[in-house]
Design an enzyme around this catalytic site. Structure first.
Site, PDB file in Angstrom:
ATOM      1  NE  ARG A  52      33.215 -52.730 -26.588  1.00  0.00           N
ATOM      2  CZ  ARG A  52      34.221 -52.507 -27.615  1.00  0.00           C
ATOM      3  NH1 ARG A  52      34.075 -52.838 -28.748  1.00  0.00           N
ATOM      4  NH2 ARG A  52      35.319 -52.355 -27.063  1.00  0.00           N
ATOM      5  CG  HIS A 102      31.548 -74.638 -12.823  1.00  0.00           C
ATOM      6  ND1 HIS A 102      32.395 -75.260 -12.327  1.00  0.00           N
ATOM      7  CD2 HIS A 102      32.096 -74.979 -14.286  1.00  0.00           C
ATOM      8  CE1 HIS A 102      33.275 -76.085 -12.953  1.00  0.00           C
ATOM      9  NE2 HIS A 102      33.341 -75.638 -14.103  1.00  0.00           N
ATOM     10  CD  GLU A 182      35.191 -60.513 -33.957  1.00  0.00           C
ATOM     11  OE1 GLU A 182      35.320 -59.130 -33.874  1.00  0.00           O
ATOM     12  OE2 GLU A 182      34.791 -61.059 -32.991  1.00  0.00           O
ATOM     13  CG  LEU A 207      33.805 -56.547 -29.350  1.00  0.00           C
ATOM     14  CD1 LEU A 207      33.040 -57.147 -28.353  1.00  0.00           C
ATOM     15  CD2 LEU A 207      35.215 -56.098 -29.086  1.00  0.00           C
TER      16      LEU A 207
HETATM   17  N1  PDD Z   1      40.497 -55.457 -29.126  1.00  0.00           N
HETATM   18  N2  PDD Z   1      36.839 -57.687 -32.266  1.00  0.00           N
HETATM   19  C1  PDD Z   1      37.777 -58.213 -31.304  1.00  0.00           C
HETATM   20  C2  PDD Z   1      37.705 -59.671 -31.148  1.00  0.00           C
HETATM   21  C3  PDD Z   1      38.552 -57.276 -30.345  1.00  0.00           C
HETATM   22  O1  PDD Z   1      38.985 -57.805 -29.239  1.00  0.00           O
HETATM   23  C4  PDD Z   1      38.582 -55.877 -30.587  1.00  0.00           C
HETATM   24  C5  PDD Z   1      39.181 -55.088 -29.778  1.00  0.00           C
HETATM   25  C6  PDD Z   1      37.923 -55.457 -31.671  1.00  0.00           C
HETATM   26  C7  PDD Z   1      37.558 -54.056 -31.928  1.00  0.00           C
HETATM   27  O2  PDD Z   1      36.972 -53.304 -31.065  1.00  0.00           O
HETATM   28  P1  PDD Z   1      37.299 -51.839 -30.717  1.00  0.00           P
HETATM   29  O3  PDD Z   1      37.207 -51.126 -31.935  1.00  0.00           O
HETATM   30  O4  PDD Z   1      36.059 -51.239 -29.781  1.00  0.00           O
HETATM   31  O5  PDD Z   1      38.555 -51.576 -30.251  1.00  0.00           O
HETATM   32  C8  PDD Z   1      37.007 -56.308 -32.439  1.00  0.00           C
HETATM   33  C9  PDD Z   1      41.098 -54.721 -28.419  1.00  0.00           C
HETATM   34  C10 PDD Z   1      41.635 -53.366 -28.785  1.00  0.00           C
HETATM   35  C11 PDD Z   1      41.812 -55.564 -27.407  1.00  0.00           C
HETATM   36  O6  PDD Z   1      41.667 -56.815 -27.127  1.00  0.00           O
HETATM   37  O7  PDD Z   1      43.080 -55.356 -27.282  1.00  0.00           O
END
Ligand code: PDD
Length: 284
Positions: A52, A102, A182, A207
């Site tokens: 990712r 920018h 989300e 995300l």
């Molecule tokens: N956050 N959606 C958003 C907006 C996020 O910031 C995150 C993760 C997720 C979950 O993604 P993952 O399973 O890959 O952690 C979904 C991380 C943990 C953070 O910002 O601290």
């Protein structure tokens, strides 16, 4: 012991100023990040986070600051220098330092790369999972490329702060169609009255969580019926279960949404089963 950060090839105390004032991360939030949970020294879902990272960088046309192998060494070395076995490891990569303008710098500049690590308490997260969390809802005011893990997080910051002020752990973001996209830093899930696990498909509105992808594989392995589709706030309020997923929370049951109990107000059985499967290291 002072916390040690990796900044552009050097390891040093985290509070030492080390980023240029004209860094585009500071000036424009022109950069990306990744977050890993490390448990007993193991970077969880490492290949997924690395993939990712490369995708986010490519979408913004920022080069990988070093090879994947070298990056791997820097991540592990940061952990080692902080003497941590259970941690959250953060990586930020920005487009680099350039005279403020920018548009991208005309001559390519070296990306800035920072790695930090901090202790994570898996027992505290487990205790939270046993009671479940409350979420509030907020309008989703973010841009249209939430699939990029950009460091530009102001709407997420404001939503999380609103949750904190309301005594909740997370904010679920609601789009103009009334759908839950989300959480401010996690993916959102429900289990319908018929026992179907539902989460939004990974389009540009969310995300694509690495934990989310793992939970999808675990659900298939456990034979849990699954639909990848949007769900509305109304549907969530009448769901049998709700939960969030993220690297730091893994699978975390949601027991209240805007002060209304989800089902009987206790963590659901599928969320708990998925959490246990995740923690056991199973990978579907
Ligand atoms: N956050 N959606 C958003 C907006 C996020 O910031 C995150 C993760 C997720 C979950 O993604 P993952 O399973 O890959 O952690 C979904 C991380 C943990 C953070 O910002 O601290």
């Amino acid at each position: 012991m002072a916390r040690i950060a990796y900044v552009d090839g050097q390891y040093g105390p985290i509070d030492r100023p080390a980023i240029g004032i004209e860094d585009r991360g500071f000036q424009f939030a022109d950069g990306v990040y990744e977050v890993w949970s490390v448990k007993d020294g193991e970077f969880l879902d490492h290949p997924g986070h690395m993939a990712r990272l490369k995708r986010s960088l490519a979408e913004l046309r920022i080069p990988m600051p070093m090879s994947e192998a070298a990056l791997d060494v820097a991540l592990r070395e940061t952990l080692r220098r902080n003497r941590l076995m259970n941690a959250l490891v953060y990586l930020q990569v920005t487009r680099g330092v350039a005279k403020r303008d920018h548009a991208f710098p005309a001559k390519p500049v070296k990306p800035t790369m920072v790695i930090t690590a901090r202790p994570a308490s898996f027992s505290a997260v487990q205790a939270r999972a046993e009671t479940g969390i409350a979420v509030i809802t907020r309008p989703d005011e973010r841009w249209k490329r939430c699939d990029i893990k950009s460091i530009s997080l102001l709407p997420n910051v404001l939503a999380k702060q609103a949750a904190r002020e309301a005594g909740a752990f997370e904010a679920w973001l609601i789009n103009e169609a009334g759908e839950v996209t989300e959480g401010s830093s996690s993916n959102a899930w429900i289990v319908t009255g018929e026992g179907v696990l539902v989460t939004r498909k990974a389009d540009e509105a969310i995300l694509n969580g690495i934990t989310r992808q793992r939970v999808i594989r675990l659900a298939a392995a456990l034979g849990i019926p699954f639909e990848e589709r949007p769900f509305s706030l109304e549907e969530a309020l009448s769901a049998r279960e709700a939960f969030v997923s993220s690297a730091s929370s893994m699978v975390m049951p949601v027991v209240r949404i805007d002060d209304r109990a989800v089902a009987n107000g206790a963590p659901g059985s599928l969320a708990t089963a998925l959490r246990e499967a995740y923690l056991s290291g199973a990978d579907g």
